[in-house]
Scaffold this active site. Structure first.
Site, short mmCIF file in Angstrom:
data_model
loop_
_atom_site.label_atom_id
_atom_site.label_comp_id
_atom_site.label_asym_id
_atom_site.label_seq_id
_atom_site.Cartn_x
_atom_site.Cartn_y
_atom_site.Cartn_z
N GLU A 109 10.72 -14.48 31.07
CA GLU A 109 10.86 -13.04 31.14
C GLU A 109 10.44 -12.53 32.51
O GLU A 109 9.60 -13.12 33.17
CB GLU A 109 9.98 -12.39 30.07
CG GLU A 109 10.45 -12.76 28.67
CD GLU A 109 9.76 -11.95 27.57
OE1 GLU A 109 10.49 -11.42 26.73
OE2 GLU A 109 8.53 -11.86 27.57
N CYS A 123 7.51 -7.94 38.16
CA CYS A 123 6.56 -8.97 37.75
C CYS A 123 7.38 -10.22 37.40
O CYS A 123 8.19 -10.20 36.47
CB CYS A 123 5.80 -8.45 36.53
SG CYS A 123 4.68 -9.63 35.81
N CYS A 130 3.26 -22.09 29.66
CA CYS A 130 2.08 -22.19 30.51
C CYS A 130 1.19 -23.30 29.97
O CYS A 130 1.19 -23.57 28.78
CB CYS A 130 1.33 -20.85 30.49
SG CYS A 130 0.07 -20.69 31.77
N CYS A 134 -5.22 -19.56 27.91
CA CYS A 134 -6.20 -18.46 27.91
C CYS A 134 -6.11 -17.80 26.54
O CYS A 134 -5.00 -17.49 26.07
CB CYS A 134 -5.90 -17.45 29.02
SG CYS A 134 -5.95 -18.20 30.66
N CYS A 137 -4.16 -14.41 25.84
CA CYS A 137 -2.83 -14.24 26.49
C CYS A 137 -1.73 -14.79 25.59
O CYS A 137 -1.81 -15.91 25.09
CB CYS A 137 -2.84 -14.97 27.83
SG CYS A 137 -1.25 -14.88 28.67
N GLY A 185 3.32 -18.17 33.25
CA GLY A 185 3.00 -19.37 34.02
C GLY A 185 1.89 -19.19 35.03
O GLY A 185 1.42 -18.08 35.30
N GLU A 186 1.47 -20.31 35.59
CA GLU A 186 0.41 -20.32 36.60
C GLU A 186 1.06 -20.67 37.95
O GLU A 186 1.41 -21.82 38.20
CB GLU A 186 -0.65 -21.36 36.20
CG GLU A 186 -1.69 -21.66 37.27
CD GLU A 186 -2.33 -20.41 37.90
OE1 GLU A 186 -2.81 -19.54 37.16
OE2 GLU A 186 -2.32 -20.31 39.14
N SER A 217 -0.99 -14.01 41.44
CA SER A 217 -2.16 -14.01 40.56
C SER A 217 -2.43 -15.41 40.04
O SER A 217 -1.51 -16.12 39.63
CB SER A 217 -1.90 -13.06 39.38
OG SER A 217 -3.01 -13.03 38.52
N SER A 239 -7.49 -13.70 37.98
CA SER A 239 -7.71 -13.29 36.59
C SER A 239 -9.12 -13.70 36.21
O SER A 239 -9.36 -14.83 35.83
CB SER A 239 -6.70 -13.99 35.68
OG SER A 239 -5.40 -13.54 35.99
N LEU A 240 -10.04 -12.77 36.35
CA LEU A 240 -11.46 -13.13 36.22
C LEU A 240 -11.94 -13.05 34.75
O LEU A 240 -12.35 -14.05 34.18
CB LEU A 240 -12.29 -12.20 37.12
CG LEU A 240 -13.74 -12.61 37.31
CD1 LEU A 240 -13.85 -13.95 38.00
CD2 LEU A 240 -14.49 -11.53 38.09
N HIS A 241 -11.94 -11.85 34.21
CA HIS A 241 -12.17 -11.61 32.77
C HIS A 241 -13.57 -11.90 32.24
O HIS A 241 -13.86 -11.56 31.09
CB HIS A 241 -11.14 -12.35 31.91
CG HIS A 241 -9.73 -12.12 32.34
ND1 HIS A 241 -9.24 -10.87 32.67
CD2 HIS A 241 -8.68 -12.98 32.52
CE1 HIS A 241 -7.97 -10.98 33.01
NE2 HIS A 241 -7.61 -12.23 32.95
N ASN A 316 -3.76 -5.84 25.91
CA ASN A 316 -2.48 -5.56 25.24
C ASN A 316 -2.33 -6.49 24.06
O ASN A 316 -2.26 -7.71 24.24
CB ASN A 316 -1.32 -5.76 26.22
CG ASN A 316 -1.36 -4.76 27.34
OD1 ASN A 316 -1.39 -3.56 27.12
ND2 ASN A 316 -1.40 -5.23 28.58
N CYS A 359 1.08 -6.68 30.53
CA CYS A 359 0.37 -7.89 30.97
C CYS A 359 0.04 -8.79 29.80
O CYS A 359 -0.54 -8.33 28.82
CB CYS A 359 -0.99 -7.53 31.58
SG CYS A 359 -0.90 -6.67 33.09
N1 SAH Z 1 -1.51 -17.48 35.27
C1 SAH Z 1 -1.68 -16.43 36.22
C2 SAH Z 1 -0.52 -15.46 36.21
C3 SAH Z 1 -0.43 -14.60 34.97
S1 SAH Z 1 -0.91 -13.00 35.40
C4 SAH Z 1 -2.98 -15.72 35.99
O1 SAH Z 1 -3.62 -15.99 34.97
O2 SAH Z 1 -3.42 -14.97 36.83
C5 SAH Z 1 -1.01 -12.18 33.90
C6 SAH Z 1 -2.25 -11.30 33.87
O3 SAH Z 1 -2.33 -10.64 32.61
C7 SAH Z 1 -3.49 -12.14 33.99
O4 SAH Z 1 -4.49 -11.44 34.66
C8 SAH Z 1 -3.86 -12.30 32.55
O5 SAH Z 1 -5.17 -12.71 32.41
C9 SAH Z 1 -3.58 -10.93 32.01
N2 SAH Z 1 -3.40 -10.92 30.57
C10 SAH Z 1 -3.05 -11.95 29.79
N3 SAH Z 1 -2.98 -11.57 28.51
C11 SAH Z 1 -3.28 -10.25 28.48
C12 SAH Z 1 -3.32 -9.30 27.44
N4 SAH Z 1 -3.01 -9.62 26.20
N5 SAH Z 1 -3.66 -8.04 27.77
C13 SAH Z 1 -3.90 -7.71 29.05
N6 SAH Z 1 -3.86 -8.57 30.08
C14 SAH Z 1 -3.54 -9.84 29.79
#
Ligand code: SAH
Length: 388
Positions: A109, A123, A130, A134, A137, A185-186, A217, A239-241, A316, A359
């Site tokens: 997508e 995007c 992937c 995570c 995600c 994907g990464e 990212s 993507s820290l979180h 989301n 996202c």
């Molecule tokens: N693999 C890479 C590229 C994906 S970016 C990475 O992890 O950075 C997608 C972004 O959306 C990342 O920051 C991811 O952590 C965030 N994300 C994933 N699932 C999400 C969700 N359900 N709600 C909000 N953000 C989310």
């Protein structure tokens, strides 16, 4: 079960190679394979480049400055094709999502978000599925099918520009001005193709999107982070979180391989960081998981000394997830701590949620088939053909 091979039959014609999405060197080699003299190949490739990436043509016949005979040969040898758009959706907020089919069982997508960046951001996905898992995600629930090629990544931009009617556009009045590698994907697990795609997308004689407007990212593939900067000049997003290793190990399992210390060592080596080129830190707001004020303060401490922007992403939801989005007051209180520390407007408005385009909501049904399954499918198809 017996299968007879009919050797008198010609092998199924393979589709002619597609030139759309190729880099400059790929085009030059294609010219040579079509019979262009080696010393003229670069010049011909440059002519094609302009037609493909400035005008977006999909028909060699339109390339009026290329000799008629060569156009004919090119038309017989190659195609200039977009991948199939298997589905296209538009959100109530104007966000658009395309499901792009690259072949059987290989769909990814990509999402256009208006009013983001200078005018609008695309995007893009770098892989189908992937490997990272995570836990919050949606893409993480889809196993890796394969890396996308550079051309397949570029073709996401081509599809978006087709829909937006951007062939050609002056740099001033474009709708698509920014690219974020935040789809499926990464990207750092597919770095060579991402680098080549960025070279094509940023080339000033074609799509011409500035490197400053491209952001890649990563979930934290530490050893590749400085290399990304050196090879692309793109912006970096992390993507820290989570602000401690225990929680990050759970939310972003790649942290078990490269912990926060290694990650931040790598980030500090990203070339050219300054106040005008900051690292974006993405932080998804998960109710009761990572959203306390103490964590907001930890975040400020963690980012000390790194030129940074923070994006708080309201979680989301997607079908089957165990997480919930933090309450709005909690997000605002968290943001307030960051604001006081000098980080302006850190909350990212969710876009395209109604079409699962926000996202972390991207996913396709593609699954990787085992070689044995592929073989069985091929044999069954041959049998059916033989019977029919
Ligand atoms: N693999 C890479 C590229 C994906 S970016 C990475 O992890 O950075 C997608 C972004 O959306 C990342 O920051 C991811 O952590 C965030 N994300 C994933 N699932 C999400 C969700 N359900 N709600 C909000 N953000 C989310």
């Amino acid at each position: 079960m017996s299968i007879e091979l009919d050797l008198s039959r010609k092998p199924a014609a393979t589709a002619p190679p597609n030139l759309a999405g190729r880099g400059r060197e790929g085009l030059r080699l294609a010219m040579i394979s079509a019979g262009v003299e080696e010393k003229k190949a670069r010049m011909r490739a440059n002519q094609l480049w302009r037609w493909i990436y400035h005008y977006g043509v999909t028909d060699f016949a339109k390339m009026t400055d290329v000799a008629k005979e060569l156009r004919a040969v090119l038309g017989e040898t190659f195609v200039l094709q977009r991948p199939e758009v298997a589905a296209a959706q538009t959100s109530v907020d104007g966000t658009r999502k395309w499901l792009i089919g690259y072949g059987p069982n290989t769909e990814a997508e990509c999402v256009y978000i208006p009013d983001v960046g200078k005018a609008g951001a695309l995007c893009v996905s770098s892989q189908v599925g992937c490997t990272l898992t995570c836990t919050f995600c949606h893409t993480g629930t889809q196993k890796l099918v394969r890396n996308l090629s550079a051309a397949e990544i570029v073709n996401q931009v081509m599809v978006a520009r087709d829909t937006l009617g951007e062939w050609p556009t002056s740099n001033e009045d474009r709708l698509l001005t920014n690219i974020v590698f935040m789809g499926m994907g990464e990207p750092l697990y597919n770095l060579d193709n991402v680098v080549e795609a960025i070279a094509t997308i940023t080339d000033g004689e074609g799509i011409s999107i500035s490197r400053r407007r491209i952001t890649v990212s990563t979930a934290g593939v530490a050893p590749k982070i400085p290399e990304l900067g050196a090879r692309t000049g793109a912006g970096l997003a992390i993507s820290l979180h989570a602000t401690n290793d225990d929680l990050r190990n759970e939310l972003v399992p790649i942290n078990r391989k490269y912990n926060l210390k290694e990650l931040f060592d790598a980030i500090r080596q990203y070339p050219d960081l300054s106040n005008s080129k900051r690292v974006t830190f993405e932080y998804v707001m998960l109710k009761g998981v990572n959203d306390t004020l103490a964590e907001a303060k930890d975040l400020v401490r963690l980012l000390k000394g790194v030129p940074s922007k923070i994006n708080l992403i309201p979680f989301n939801p997607w079908p089957g997830t165990k997480y919930e989005c933090s309450d709005w007051e909690t997000i605002e209180a968290f943001a307030e701590v960051l604001n006081r520390a000098g980080y302006a407007s850190p909350i990212r408005t969710p876009r395209g949620r109604d079409i699962l385009a926000a996202c972390g909501q991207l996913r396709s049904e593609s699954v990787k088939q085992k070689a044995s399954e592929r073989l069985a499918e091929r044999l069954a198809a041959k049998e059916a053909a033989a019977e029919g």
